[in-house]
Design a protein around this motif. Structure first.
Motif, PDB file in Angstrom:
ATOM      1  N   PHE A 347       0.648  -1.216   0.031  1.00 27.31           N
ATOM      2  CA  PHE A 347      -0.008   0.096  -0.131  1.00 27.31           C
ATOM      3  C   PHE A 347       0.967   1.265   0.015  1.00 27.31           C
ATOM      4  CE2 PHE A 347      -3.108  -3.153   1.262  1.00 27.31           C
ATOM      5  CZ  PHE A 347      -4.094  -2.982   0.863  1.00 27.31           C
ATOM      6  N   SER A 348       2.107   1.110   0.378  1.00 31.51           N
ATOM      7  CA  SER A 348       2.847   2.551   0.347  1.00 31.51           C
ATOM      8  C   SER A 348       3.571   2.419  -1.112  1.00 31.51           C
ATOM      9  CB  SER A 348       4.138   2.337   1.573  1.00 31.51           C
ATOM     10  OG  SER A 348       4.822   1.239   1.448  1.00 31.51           O
ATOM     11  N   GLY A 349       3.969   1.430  -1.498  1.00 29.48           N
ATOM     12  CA  GLY A 349       4.689   1.196  -2.707  1.00 29.48           C
ATOM     13  C   GLY A 349       3.874   1.386  -3.963  1.00 29.48           C
ATOM     14  N   VAL A 350       2.867   0.482  -4.103  1.00 32.60           N
ATOM     15  CA  VAL A 350       1.718   0.670  -5.169  1.00 32.60           C
ATOM     16  C   VAL A 350       0.973   1.746  -5.214  1.00 32.60           C
ATOM     17  CG1 VAL A 350       0.176  -0.456  -6.547  1.00 32.60           C
ATOM     18  CG2 VAL A 350       2.039  -1.816  -5.418  1.00 32.60           C
ATOM     19  N   TYR A 351       0.436   1.998  -3.928  1.00 33.33           N
ATOM     20  CA  TYR A 351      -0.676   3.100  -3.711  1.00 33.33           C
ATOM     21  C   TYR A 351      -0.198   4.302  -3.198  1.00 33.33           C
ATOM     22  CZ  TYR A 351      -3.787  -0.951  -4.963  1.00 33.33           C
ATOM     23  OH  TYR A 351      -4.349  -2.063  -5.375  1.00 33.33           O
ATOM     24  N   GLY A 352       1.092   4.578  -2.712  1.00 32.42           N
ATOM     25  CA  GLY A 352       1.564   5.753  -2.364  1.00 32.42           C
ATOM     26  C   GLY A 352       1.237   6.032  -1.046  1.00 32.42           C
ATOM     27  N   GLN A 353       0.521   5.160  -0.142  1.00 35.72           N
ATOM     28  CA  GLN A 353       0.110   5.754   1.033  1.00 35.72           C
ATOM     29  C   GLN A 353       0.985   5.801   2.162  1.00 35.72           C
ATOM     30  OE1 GLN A 353      -2.730   2.725   2.080  1.00 35.72           O
ATOM     31  NE2 GLN A 353      -4.054   3.384   0.406  1.00 35.72           N
ATOM     32  N   THR A 354       0.726   6.743   3.188  1.00 40.67           N
ATOM     33  CA  THR A 354       1.963   6.658   4.420  1.00 40.67           C
ATOM     34  C   THR A 354       1.918   5.570   5.061  1.00 40.67           C
ATOM     35  OG1 THR A 354       0.303   7.979   5.709  1.00 40.67           O
ATOM     36  CG2 THR A 354       1.474   9.411   4.304  1.00 40.67           C
ATOM     37  N   ALA A 355       2.904   5.443   6.202  1.00 40.99           N
ATOM     38  CA  ALA A 355       3.112   4.346   6.938  1.00 40.99           C
ATOM     39  C   ALA A 355       1.917   4.267   7.762  1.00 40.99           C
ATOM     40  CB  ALA A 355       4.350   4.561   7.838  1.00 40.99           C
ATOM     41  N   GLU A 356       1.260   5.350   8.298  1.00 39.11           N
ATOM     42  CA  GLU A 356       0.197   5.057   9.325  1.00 39.11           C
ATOM     43  C   GLU A 356      -0.951   4.786   8.628  1.00 39.11           C
ATOM     44  OE1 GLU A 356       0.823   9.531   8.874  1.00 39.11           O
ATOM     45  OE2 GLU A 356       1.986   7.663   8.904  1.00 39.11           O
ATOM     46  N   ILE A 357      -1.229   5.384   7.401  1.00 35.25           N
ATOM     47  CA  ILE A 357      -2.352   4.915   6.388  1.00 35.25           C
ATOM     48  C   ILE A 357      -2.314   3.727   5.884  1.00 35.25           C
ATOM     49  CG2 ILE A 357      -3.694   5.594   4.377  1.00 35.25           C
ATOM     50  CD1 ILE A 357      -4.027   7.514   6.861  1.00 35.25           C
ATOM     51  N   ALA A 358      -1.210   3.134   5.719  1.00 35.76           N
ATOM     52  CA  ALA A 358      -0.978   1.861   5.043  1.00 35.76           C
ATOM     53  C   ALA A 358      -1.317   0.915   6.196  1.00 35.76           C
ATOM     54  CB  ALA A 358       0.614   1.828   4.407  1.00 35.76           C
ATOM     55  N   GLY A 359      -0.818   1.190   7.424  1.00 33.49           N
ATOM     56  CA  GLY A 359      -1.107   0.151   8.698  1.00 33.49           C
ATOM     57  C   GLY A 359      -2.479   0.084   8.492  1.00 33.49           C
ATOM     58  N   LEU A 360      -3.254   0.917   8.417  1.00 36.78           N
ATOM     59  CA  LEU A 360      -4.773   0.964   8.673  1.00 36.78           C
ATOM     60  C   LEU A 360      -5.357  -0.148   7.757  1.00 36.78           C
ATOM     61  CD1 LEU A 360      -5.983   4.709   8.844  1.00 36.78           C
ATOM     62  CD2 LEU A 360      -5.695   3.034  10.804  1.00 36.78           C
ATOM     63  N   VAL A 413      -8.986 -17.807  -3.562  1.00 36.67           N
ATOM     64  CA  VAL A 413      -9.840 -16.956  -4.037  1.00 36.67           C
ATOM     65  C   VAL A 413      -9.139 -15.375  -3.584  1.00 36.67           C
ATOM     66  CG1 VAL A 413     -11.835 -15.495  -4.243  1.00 36.67           C
ATOM     67  CG2 VAL A 413     -11.879 -18.260  -4.559  1.00 36.67           C
ATOM     68  N   GLY A 414      -8.866 -15.481  -2.207  1.00 38.67           N
ATOM     69  CA  GLY A 414      -8.319 -14.025  -1.812  1.00 38.67           C
ATOM     70  C   GLY A 414      -6.882 -13.834  -2.245  1.00 38.67           C
ATOM     71  N   LEU A 415      -6.118 -14.634  -2.381  1.00 40.19           N
ATOM     72  CA  LEU A 415      -4.930 -14.820  -3.040  1.00 40.19           C
ATOM     73  C   LEU A 415      -4.954 -14.009  -4.383  1.00 40.19           C
ATOM     74  CD1 LEU A 415      -3.122 -17.905  -1.594  1.00 40.19           C
ATOM     75  CD2 LEU A 415      -2.490 -15.556  -0.690  1.00 40.19           C
ATOM     76  N   LEU A 416      -5.808 -14.537  -5.020  1.00 36.39           N
ATOM     77  CA  LEU A 416      -5.957 -14.248  -6.361  1.00 36.39           C
ATOM     78  C   LEU A 416      -6.328 -12.567  -6.481  1.00 36.39           C
ATOM     79  CD1 LEU A 416      -7.495 -17.323  -8.284  1.00 36.39           C
ATOM     80  CD2 LEU A 416      -5.167 -16.608  -8.410  1.00 36.39           C
ATOM     81  N   ILE A 417      -7.441 -12.226  -5.943  1.00 31.82           N
ATOM     82  CA  ILE A 417      -7.835 -11.085  -5.940  1.00 31.82           C
ATOM     83  C   ILE A 417      -6.895 -10.013  -5.478  1.00 31.82           C
ATOM     84  CG2 ILE A 417      -9.650  -9.520  -4.939  1.00 31.82           C
ATOM     85  CD1 ILE A 417     -11.644 -11.913  -5.019  1.00 31.82           C
ATOM     86  N   SER A 418      -6.382 -10.266  -4.281  1.00 34.31           N
ATOM     87  CA  SER A 418      -5.352  -9.350  -3.792  1.00 34.31           C
ATOM     88  C   SER A 418      -4.137  -9.095  -4.870  1.00 34.31           C
ATOM     89  CB  SER A 418      -4.893  -9.759  -2.557  1.00 34.31           C
ATOM     90  OG  SER A 418      -4.351 -11.020  -2.452  1.00 34.31           O
ATOM     91  N   GLY A 419      -3.612 -10.304  -5.296  1.00 37.41           N
ATOM     92  CA  GLY A 419      -2.375 -10.147  -5.868  1.00 37.41           C
ATOM     93  C   GLY A 419      -2.729  -9.364  -7.256  1.00 37.41           C
ATOM     94  N   LEU A 490       8.493 -11.898  -9.992  1.00 35.04           N
ATOM     95  CA  LEU A 490       7.200 -12.519 -10.534  1.00 35.04           C
ATOM     96  C   LEU A 490       6.223 -11.159 -10.846  1.00 35.04           C
ATOM     97  CD1 LEU A 490       7.081 -15.937  -9.512  1.00 35.04           C
ATOM     98  CD2 LEU A 490       8.172 -15.086 -11.312  1.00 35.04           C
ATOM     99  N   GLY A 491       6.215 -10.360  -9.907  1.00 36.68           N
ATOM    100  CA  GLY A 491       5.208  -9.318  -9.494  1.00 36.68           C
ATOM    101  C   GLY A 491       3.948  -9.950  -8.442  1.00 36.68           C
ATOM    102  N   TYR A 492       3.101  -9.166  -7.945  1.00 38.52           N
ATOM    103  CA  TYR A 492       2.236  -9.770  -7.191  1.00 38.52           C
ATOM    104  C   TYR A 492       1.310 -10.473  -7.614  1.00 38.52           C
ATOM    105  CZ  TYR A 492       4.168  -6.341  -3.887  1.00 38.52           C
ATOM    106  OH  TYR A 492       4.863  -5.497  -3.003  1.00 38.52           O
ATOM    107  N   GLY A 493       0.893 -10.382  -8.896  1.00 41.45           N
ATOM    108  CA  GLY A 493      -0.191 -11.162  -9.575  1.00 41.45           C
ATOM    109  C   GLY A 493       0.268 -12.447  -9.952  1.00 41.45           C
ATOM    110  N   ASN A 494       1.444 -12.547 -10.364  1.00 41.63           N
ATOM    111  CA  ASN A 494       1.920 -14.180 -10.712  1.00 41.63           C
ATOM    112  C   ASN A 494       2.267 -14.763  -9.582  1.00 41.63           C
ATOM    113  OD1 ASN A 494       1.758 -13.739 -13.672  1.00 41.63           O
ATOM    114  ND2 ASN A 494       3.693 -12.688 -13.711  1.00 41.63           N
ATOM    115  N   ALA A 495       3.120 -14.253  -8.552  1.00 38.46           N
ATOM    116  CA  ALA A 495       3.471 -14.817  -7.152  1.00 38.46           C
ATOM    117  C   ALA A 495       2.160 -15.170  -6.697  1.00 38.46           C
ATOM    118  CB  ALA A 495       4.011 -13.891  -6.463  1.00 38.46           C
ATOM    119  N   SER A 496       0.968 -14.486  -6.670  1.00 39.26           N
ATOM    120  CA  SER A 496      -0.173 -14.669  -5.630  1.00 39.26           C
ATOM    121  C   SER A 496      -1.011 -16.182  -6.389  1.00 39.26           C
ATOM    122  CB  SER A 496      -1.007 -13.709  -5.518  1.00 39.26           C
ATOM    123  OG  SER A 496      -0.490 -12.512  -4.885  1.00 39.26           O
TER     124      SER A 496
END
Length: 549
Positions: A347-360, A413-419, A490-496
């Motif tokens: 969430f910080s690397g892909v979506y650019g969120q701060t540490a406290e927001i990414a923690g949420l 299913v969760g792994l595929l969606i999140s990845g 591999l990227g988040y998608g392929n690894a997931s």
């Protein structure tokens, strides 16, 4: 009351206390004492004069000193304390993840694997302490009792967790985290066994669902709090804040956590009767007052401890159910900790969120855990009672498996969606949905398997849970170490997708295999409990055969 020596287990698989006809004449006692009963099915090979033995058991099925007959308030108070211990330990393992970058910067850590070890070193303490000490915590609770092991282990954890906040080098931090994990390993193996001591099978499923939920909530709440603590103060307060919370739990345990393990309680009762007779000058008669769990084997303390400490190794070597559950639990737990350590980076690397927001974003995992736990708590005992009714009132541990079926589906299913949501940089809410589904799948699998183990192994549940916890802890340590390299290459998608395929291959057949072959395997087990019609009507359950003298 303190015990002079550890108890030992009876030989017979059918040790049943009775005051009815048909008792062997050779154990008719020459005297009668309050709180003592006769027993059948006990081996007398090592007893000097078996005709004079008084066997100490519960005073009938409604004996208020039996933990299963405690008041509801006392049961839930004990469960609350044990659950709190089991909350603190996993929370400590994961809550440092949002602060790992700040720690790495201050302590001069540049290696990605070493940075991941800041989180996973604690989990390594779970597994490595088990390997080095022959899975000591679970078996020790079956020798000296649950409460002492939980309290002393928690003090050990507390000391080293506070020390983590004073670390000035990376080496100090990793060593202190490891030692804190050693102390924090006790609730993982002993806590579920305490629930088994307190509740009958027909009520145990709901309690285990809530207990497991609290333990899995720790790695969710911890990082959320840690993200804000790190932003407002220093990373050292991440350790000190959880330590302050743990002190309040330790103080609560001093008043609310009572011993629940039947062999220890009955040995204390027998010891009290022996002391009373000794004070009255009853000669040597007091020597023949024994707990129904005492075989009369003349072993010293060290041999009893060695037998107990060797039990987990025997379980993993001889028990196919423990082997299979250990492997699948290790896989699920590894995925869980892999995502725990990667959520801040996603969430910080892909979506650019701060540490406290990414923690949420850990809240999404908590929502998944809570939703599945509430649903499972509502249905798990109803399903068990329905299946037991269809089986002429005989309960089987396999009746805990239905809730495992949706868990094995939701996890991949969760792994595929999140990845793929994170790789394609779709809205962060979709990634959160995938993370929530991972939480639902994981908690359903854990609750089903842990309740199955407690039902199946009863008195030896702590040893069985310790064995499973050992392997899953090694996975929780290892997965976050190789995870970053796989996701980066591999990227988040392929690894997931690879992880989801493994989850389908390993997980989906598991409940069906256990349902079809689980009972057959258990009946050949040395440690598993034999099926019984209703535990509520007996004073002592059908026990597994114990280690011989």
């Amino acid at each position: 009351m303190a015990l002079n020596a550890p108890f030992q287990y009876p030989h017979s698989a059918e040790t049943t206390i009775a005051e009815s006809e048909g008792l062997p004449k050779k154990i008719a006692s020459t005297s009668s004492l309050p709180g003592t009963k006769h027993a059948r099915g006990i081996s007398f090979e090592h007893i000097e004069r078996p005709e004079e033995v008084q066997w100490v058991d519960w005073d009938g099925p409604d004996d208020p000193t039996n933990p299963k007959n405690w008041s509801s308030n006392r049961k839930w108070a004990t469960t609350f304390v044990v659950s709190a211990f089991n909350f603190v330990s996993p929370a400590s393992s994961a809550m440092i993840a949002p602060a790992s970058e700040g720690i790495a910067h201050e302590l001069g850590m540049t290696n990605a694997v070493l940075i991941s070890m800041i989180t996973s070193a604690f989990v390594l303490g779970y597994g490595e302490s088990a390997r080095k000490c022959h899975l000591v915590v679970g078996p020790m609770s079956e020798v000296y009792g649950r409460s002492k092991i939980l309290k002393y282990s928690n003090w050990f954890y507390l000391i080293w967790n506070v020390a983590c906040g004073f670390s000035t080098t990376a080496a100090q931090l990793l060593v202190f985290r490891f030692l804190a994990g050693v102390g924090g390993s006790a609730p993982l193996s002993v806590g579920g066994a305490v629930v088994g001591d307190l509740f009958h099978e027909e009520k145990r499923g709901r309690v285990m669902a809530l207990y497991t939920f609290v333990s899995m909530l720790g790695p969710v709440v911890g990082p959320v709090c840690a993200g804000w603590i790190t932003h407002r103060a220093t990373w050292r307060w991440v350790f000190w804040s959880i330590s302050l919370f743990d002190i309040t739990i330790q103080l609560s345990a001093a008043f609310l956590l009572h011993e629940t393990y039947p062999p220890v309680l009955l040995e204390a009762k027998a010891h009290k009767l022996r002391s009373t007779l000794r004070q009255r000058g009853a000669g040597g008669g007091y020597q023949f007052i024994r707990s129904v769990y005492d075989t009369g084997c003349k072993e010293n303390v060290s041999s009893v401890l060695l037998t107990a400490l060797a039990r987990p190794a025997q379980l993993i070597w001889r028990e196919p159910i423990v082997q299979l559950f250990s492997l699948y639990t290790a896989f699920v737990y590894g995925i869980f900790y892999l995502f725990l350590t990667r959520i801040p980076f996603i969430f910080s690397g892909v979506y650019g969120q701060t540490a406290e927001i990414a923690g949420l974003q850990y809240i999404a995992l908590g929502v998944g855990l809570a939703t599945a736990s509430i649903i499972n708590a509502f249905f798990v005992d109803r399903i068990y009672l329905h299946l037991r009714g269809d089986n002429q009132g005989i309960g089987e541990p396999e009746y805990r498996l239905p809730s495992m079926v949706p868990g094995t589906v939701l996890l991949p299913v969760g792994l595929l969606i999140s990845g793929w949501s994170s790789q394609q940089q779709l809205h962060w809410a979709l990634t959160d949905i995938g993370v929530g589904l991972i939480g639902m799948g994981m908690i359903l699998n854990f609750q089903s398997m842990q309740t199955y183990v407690v039902d199946a192994f009863s008195l030896h549940a702590a040893s069985a849970l310790a064995t499973i916890s050992c392997l899953r802890s090694f996975a929780g340590f290892g997965f976050p170490l190789f995870g970053p390299a796989i996701f980066e290459r591999l990227g988040y998608g392929n690894a997931s997708t690879i992880l989801a395929a493994l989850a389908i291959l390993i997980g989906c057949p598991a409940p069906w295999i256990f349902w079809k072959y689980g009972r057959r395997i258990r009946l050949n087990s040395r440690y598993a409990v034999r099926p019984s019609a209703s535990v509520a009507t007996t004073t002592t359950p059908n026990l597994p055969p114990a280690e011989s003298c």
